[in-house]
Design a protein around this motif. Structure first.
Motif, PDB file in Angstrom:
ATOM      1  N   ARG B 227      45.338 -13.527  33.777  1.00 10.19           N
ATOM      2  CA  ARG B 227      45.364 -14.106  32.270  1.00 10.19           C
ATOM      3  C   ARG B 227      44.524 -15.230  32.107  1.00 10.19           C
ATOM      4  NH1 ARG B 227      49.381 -12.961  28.124  1.00 10.19           N
ATOM      5  NH2 ARG B 227      48.787 -14.319  26.593  1.00 10.19           N
ATOM      6  N   LYS B 229      41.713 -15.550  33.462  1.00  5.81           N
ATOM      7  CA  LYS B 229      40.218 -14.834  33.645  1.00  5.81           C
ATOM      8  C   LYS B 229      39.936 -14.095  32.221  1.00  5.81           C
ATOM      9  CE  LYS B 229      39.446 -15.987  37.988  1.00  5.81           C
ATOM     10  NZ  LYS B 229      39.548 -15.436  39.691  1.00  5.81           N
ATOM     11  N   VAL B 230      41.007 -13.337  31.568  1.00  5.22           N
ATOM     12  CA  VAL B 230      40.668 -12.551  30.684  1.00  5.22           C
ATOM     13  C   VAL B 230      40.403 -13.470  29.206  1.00  5.22           C
ATOM     14  CG1 VAL B 230      41.558 -10.407  31.714  1.00  5.22           C
ATOM     15  CG2 VAL B 230      42.997 -11.852  29.786  1.00  5.22           C
ATOM     16  N   THR B 231      40.969 -14.757  29.286  1.00  6.70           N
ATOM     17  CA  THR B 231      40.932 -15.301  28.103  1.00  6.70           C
ATOM     18  C   THR B 231      39.902 -16.417  28.064  1.00  6.70           C
ATOM     19  OG1 THR B 231      42.516 -16.941  29.108  1.00  6.70           O
ATOM     20  CG2 THR B 231      43.600 -15.384  27.348  1.00  6.70           C
ATOM     21  N   GLY B 232      39.128 -16.378  29.187  1.00  7.70           N
ATOM     22  CA  GLY B 232      37.914 -17.298  29.284  1.00  7.70           C
ATOM     23  C   GLY B 232      38.423 -18.826  29.507  1.00  7.70           C
ATOM     24  N   ARG B 233      39.655 -18.885  30.111  1.00 12.73           N
ATOM     25  CA  ARG B 233      39.914 -20.248  30.440  1.00 12.73           C
ATOM     26  C   ARG B 233      39.746 -20.688  31.971  1.00 12.73           C
ATOM     27  NH1 ARG B 233      44.736 -19.453  26.683  1.00 12.73           N
ATOM     28  NH2 ARG B 233      45.949 -18.135  28.263  1.00 12.73           N
ATOM     29  N   ALA B 234      39.573 -19.640  32.964  1.00  9.65           N
ATOM     30  CA  ALA B 234      39.422 -20.038  34.093  1.00  9.65           C
ATOM     31  C   ALA B 234      38.073 -20.750  34.355  1.00  9.65           C
ATOM     32  CB  ALA B 234      39.437 -18.795  34.971  1.00  9.65           C
ATOM     33  N   TYR B 236      35.075 -21.921  36.597  1.00  2.54           N
ATOM     34  CA  TYR B 236      34.290 -21.728  37.954  1.00  2.54           C
ATOM     35  C   TYR B 236      33.469 -22.976  38.139  1.00  2.54           C
ATOM     36  CZ  TYR B 236      35.466 -16.820  36.807  1.00  2.54           C
ATOM     37  OH  TYR B 236      36.368 -15.680  36.757  1.00  2.54           O
ATOM     38  N   ASP B 239      31.310 -23.844  35.351  1.00  2.00           N
ATOM     39  CA  ASP B 239      31.818 -24.326  34.022  1.00  2.00           C
ATOM     40  C   ASP B 239      32.246 -25.749  34.173  1.00  2.00           C
ATOM     41  OD1 ASP B 239      31.750 -21.548  33.308  1.00  2.00           O
ATOM     42  OD2 ASP B 239      33.378 -21.077  34.121  1.00  2.00           O
TER      43      ASP B 239
END
Ligand code: FES
Ligand code: FES
Lengths: 160, 735
Positions: B227, B229-234, B236, B239
């Motif tokens: 979840r 990762k598909v919303t761009g919140r994760a 790395y 980031d």
């Protein structure tokens, strides 16, 4: 310069020649859009500009002023009460358990979302052609094909 | 079947694995033999010592640090009964946060819906070395310890619940994060919140639940991190952000091995956005307000580079020529020299390749006078900590390294360069500094898969039996390349090989006579860990050559492999795998017009693999349409996650099979981005069918790497079946 991103207006002082990718990531903290090559080859940095998929690493700021920019952070819809509804592509990518490391996935999903809005009922060959310039080193390609087709179905159901 | 386990004082030594102590014992034994051999001047003893010790490296798994025994270090459950599991392995797309959490939650009887997973780190009491994520070993190393720790916590909760409720513990059962006896119940959160005094952790681990009661182990549970990762919140390593941070860039040598002889600021300091210019012995960096400004200013420095290699591709390939003699014996069964029959020889070659993980190396460092905090995309927080501390001249205990989500590892995120650079620059400017490598830096300045050559000479009897196989391999280093900063010291002398480059070089078939000899080639180009290590070139070569022997003996490739399958339990597993993939692929049935199938199999990191592919050729182009892969790692924790690893390995393996090769000119790699070094695309991806085989009741093998080496062999074998051309060089290119 003013930028319209995910429905919000941002004022940035960056140079007009600066690629949109680095302004998003480093100036505005929208790190969901990823860097992979900087040459427009890998697709990791894909965003929407007025609804079309664009490689933000090769898009100077000057060309997007006044346009509607959508990044992965703005792909889902959020209700006034904060409830988040995923875009059909996001839902399908979870359903099919597509991402591995997911570094390429913002770009894959933005590419797929723009493609499906232009072609809501694609054939498998059309999906492959649309996704062919997005690299995935983890090798999620077979699942991407299935998930984009599923996203088209989810979108269809939601329209019904 | 119920398993009851006591925690032994030392982790138990299993046949397939190695504890740290056993590992050191073996090393010590080998060292003694070598030392005696050297003193007596006896080359025989040296050879025998090396054979034994290489055998350990090539068949055992690496030692792992002991996990913490206190369950509360691993599992936190709040009053609202929400559980947070701290997982001591790095998530780089292999789904390890999910599969290890599944194991823990099953044994601890947690309600999966309430489980959150966090990256464990040293601040919670986890040894950074334990977090090292490599070699497809996470599940095999942690399956048993995590179950024991979770079971212990479950029993502690049950005992405490009995006390709190005033009932007998034996009447209470644990399920869904709750302990109850049917009429009375307390959630785990309530029990913990109501606990008076300190918890006592029992010496012996509690009994494990029966396999038949598994609810999560063996299920295709969905990934816990998707979840975000598909919303761009994760987030790395690339980031990571901090208040007041700036960006760093570092000058790079024009040739491998070149050193900075002299450096001056030039007009770098006056370039737009530049905050500082940092010149040290052998190091020149710029810190600026943006990443691009920092990188752009580098070309304004005044730098003089000295020395280094001017090697070009032809010279490097010449270095890989197999010598007529010498080398280190790594396998010896029967008497190869005494074997007779028709001789068959072949040479194989695997070029250099890059990892091209989509997220380049990256780190954010905040170095203060007396402490340092580094967030980085790393597989190896412990190694990062050591190297950063050394670079900063700071006590290791003061350097905290936090592993972020990793955007693809494949061995490349064992590198620590970006983290060390960010730390050095941050120390110099007194602000948080982020260093994220460009694709060009990544492809040219990182390390890469070494080039490798394999030679075979087999004999076949008149009756069509294989009577011997002699195998020589030569490779650039994986473990010991000094350009990557690794120095094996005495170990290098002891082994006489680079054991990780020799990995996968053992022939596992039961043949009357087998000999394997490894030649270490020290090439002046940085090479190191790449997915599968030596398994990729060695499996390509061995499994292609086995196909040549099938052709020479006019035997079906499946039948040949079954005939010579390994003895004992491994042979049983080979049979299961081969039969499964033979049936699924419809081997022997009619192949569509213009196509042919090829087979390859291997035993790698405890896992048995069988792969069949179906190919066609179009002028000079090889197309792979279908792939069927049976994999047996023993018990499969998460079938869909395992399938993803297989699919990914096939795609990455195909990219190396059909497209990739890194070359070197004038002392520097040529491919520096995806225009000069393209990768496989979705249009080139086959349909893939994965057949997970659960051959046992515990996980015995890895999933992330064992499948990669069979890919080039299966494709090459299929191309031979179709065209009669035996392709022995990667990438496979039709004449
Ligand atoms: S980063 Fe923009 S296409 Fe690769
Ligand atoms: S999921 Fe890792 S690169 Fe695509």
């Amino acid at each position: 310069m003013e930028l319209r991103i995910n429905g919000q207006t941002y004022t940035v002082a960056s140079d007009a020649a600066e690629p949109l990718l680095w302004v998003l990531r480093d100036e505005l903290g929208l790190t969901g859009t990823k860097y992979g090559c900087g040459l427009g080859i890998c697709g990791s940095c894909t965003v929407h500009v007025d609804g079309e998929a664009m490689r933000s690493c090769s898009t100077p700021l000057s060309t997007v002023e006044g346009k509607a920019i959508t990044t992965i952070e703005g792909l889902a819809t959020v209700e006034a009460d904060g409830t988040e509804t995923l875009h059909p592509v996001q839902e399908a990518f979870i359903e099919e358990q597509v991402p591995q490391c997911a570094w390429c996935m913002s770009g894959q999903m933005m590419q797929a979302a723009a493609f499906l809005s232009n072609n809501p009922q694609p054939t498998e060959d059309e999906i492959i052609a649309a996704m062919n310039n997005n690299y995935c080193r983890c090798g999620c390609y077979t699942r991407i094909k299935t998930a984009v087709a599923l996203a088209a179905e989810i979108a269809e159901e939601r329209r019904a | 079947m119920t398993k009851t386990t006591q925690t032994p004082a030392e982790p138990k030594a299993k046949g397939k694995g190695l504890t740290r102590r056993r590992f050191l014992q073996v090393l010590g034994g080998g060292a003694a033999v070598l030392a005696v051999g050297a003193v007596l001047g006896g080359p025989t003893l040296v050879r025998e010592g090396r054979l034994a010790i290489n055998r350990v490296f090539l068949t055992g798994s690496a030692p792992s640090s002991p996990p913490p025994k206190d369950p509360f270090v691993w599992f936190e459950i709040n009053a609202a009964n929400e559980a947070t599991l701290y997982i001591p392995k790095v998530e780089m797309g292999q789904g390890i946060h999910t599969s290890l959490a599944q194991i823990a939650a099953d044994e601890l009887e947690l309600d999966w819906q309430t489980v959150r997973v966090r990256q464990a780190d040293a601040s919670r009491g986890f040894d950074p070395q334990l977090i090292f994520t490599f070699g497809s070993t996470s599940i095999t190393a942690l399956y048993q310890p995590i179950r024991e720790i979770a079971a212990t916590m479950r029993e502690m909760l049950r005992t405490e619940a009995a006390a709190q409720l005033g009932v007998a513990a034996a009447d209470l059962t644990a399920a869904n994060s709750t302990i109850s006896n049917g009429s009375q119940a307390k959630t785990y959160g309530e029990i913990i919140a109501a606990k008076a005094g300190a918890w006592v952790i029992p010496e012996a681990a509690a009994p494990l639940k029966p396999d038949a009661d598994f609810k999560l182990i063996g299920q295709s549970v969905k990934r816990v991190d998707l979840r975000d990762k598909v919303t761009g919140r994760a987030q790395y390593g690339f980031d990571m952000r901090a208040e007041g941070m700036v960006y760093g860039a570092v000058a790079r040598p024009p040739r491998y091995g070149a050193t900075l002889k002299a450096s001056g600021e030039g007009d770098a300091r006056s370039q737009p956005g530049v905050v500082d210019v940092i010149l040290r012995e052998g190091f020149a960096g710029v810190v600026a307000s943006t990443r691009r400004a920092a990188q752009a200013a580098l070309s304004h420095l005044d730098l003089t580079w000295e020395g280094g290699t001017t090697i070009n591709q032809a010279e490097m390939e010449a270095m890989l020529t197999l010598p007529k003699e010498g080398g280190t014996l790594i396998q010896r069964e029967g008497n190869v020299d005494g074997a007779t029959g028709t001789v068959i020889e072949a040479n194989y070659f695997t070029p250099m390749a890059v990892h091209a993980q989509m997220e380049p190396q990256a780190a954010l460092a905040d170095v203060k006078t007396d402490s340092a905090l580094i967030h980085t995309s790393t597989q190896a927080p412990g190694l990062s900590q050591e190297r950063i501390a050394a670079a900063l001249k700071m006590d290791e205990a003061k350097v905290a390294v936090r592993a972020a989500y990793v955007g693809g590892g494949f061995g490349r995120k064992t590198g620590t360069d970006a983290a060390v650079e960010a730390a050095l620059l941050s120390q110099a400017v007194g602000r948080p500094v982020m260093v994220g490598w460009s694709r060009e830096e990544e492809m040219q300045q990182g390390y890469r898969r070494p080039p490798a050559a394999n030679y075979f000479r087999a004999t076949i009897s008149e009756a069509g039996d294989i009577t011997s196989v002699h195998h020589e391999m030569a490779s650039g280093d994986v473990l010991f390349n000094p350009q990557v900063g690794a120095s094996g010291g005495f170990l290098e002398v002891l082994l006489g090989t680079d054991p990780l480059a020799a990995y996968g070089g053992l022939i596992h078939y039961s043949l009357p006579a087998v000999r394997g000899i490894y030649h270490r080639m020290e090439i002046p180009v940085p090479t190191a860990y790449w997915r599968g290590l030596g398994s990729f070139p060695n499996t390509f070569a061995i499994e292609s050559f086995i196909d040549e022997l099938a052709v020479a003996t006019q035997t079906d490739p499946f039948d040949l492999r079954l005939k010579y399958r390994p003895a004992d339990d491994l042979g049983r597993r080979y049979e299961l795998v081969l039969n499964a993939v033979r049936e699924a692929s419809g081997w022997g049935s009619a192949v569509p017009e213009g196509r042919a199938r090829g087979l390859a199999t291997c035993y790698d990191r405890g896992t048995v693999v069988g792969l069949v592919v179906e190919v066609s050729v179009n002028e000079s182009e090889i197309n792979v349409h279908e792939a069927w892969c049976a994999v047996d790692p023993g018990l499969v924790i998460n079938p869909n996650g395992a399938a993803a690893q297989v699919e990914g390995s096939i795609i990455m393996g195909l990219s190396s099979t059909l497209i990739e090769q890194q070359t070197v000119e004038n002392g520097m790699a040529v491919g520096n981005n995806f225009n000069t070094y393209p990768l496989l695309r979705i249009s080139q991806a086959p349909r893939i069918t994965v057949l997970p085989i659960n051959s046992g009741d515990e996980p015995v093998g890895g999933m992330g790497e064992p499948v990669i080496g069979v890919v080039p062999a299966a494709v090459g074998n299929a191309v031979f079946a179709l065209t009669g051309q035996r392709l022995r060089l990667l990438p496979l290119t039709l004449a």
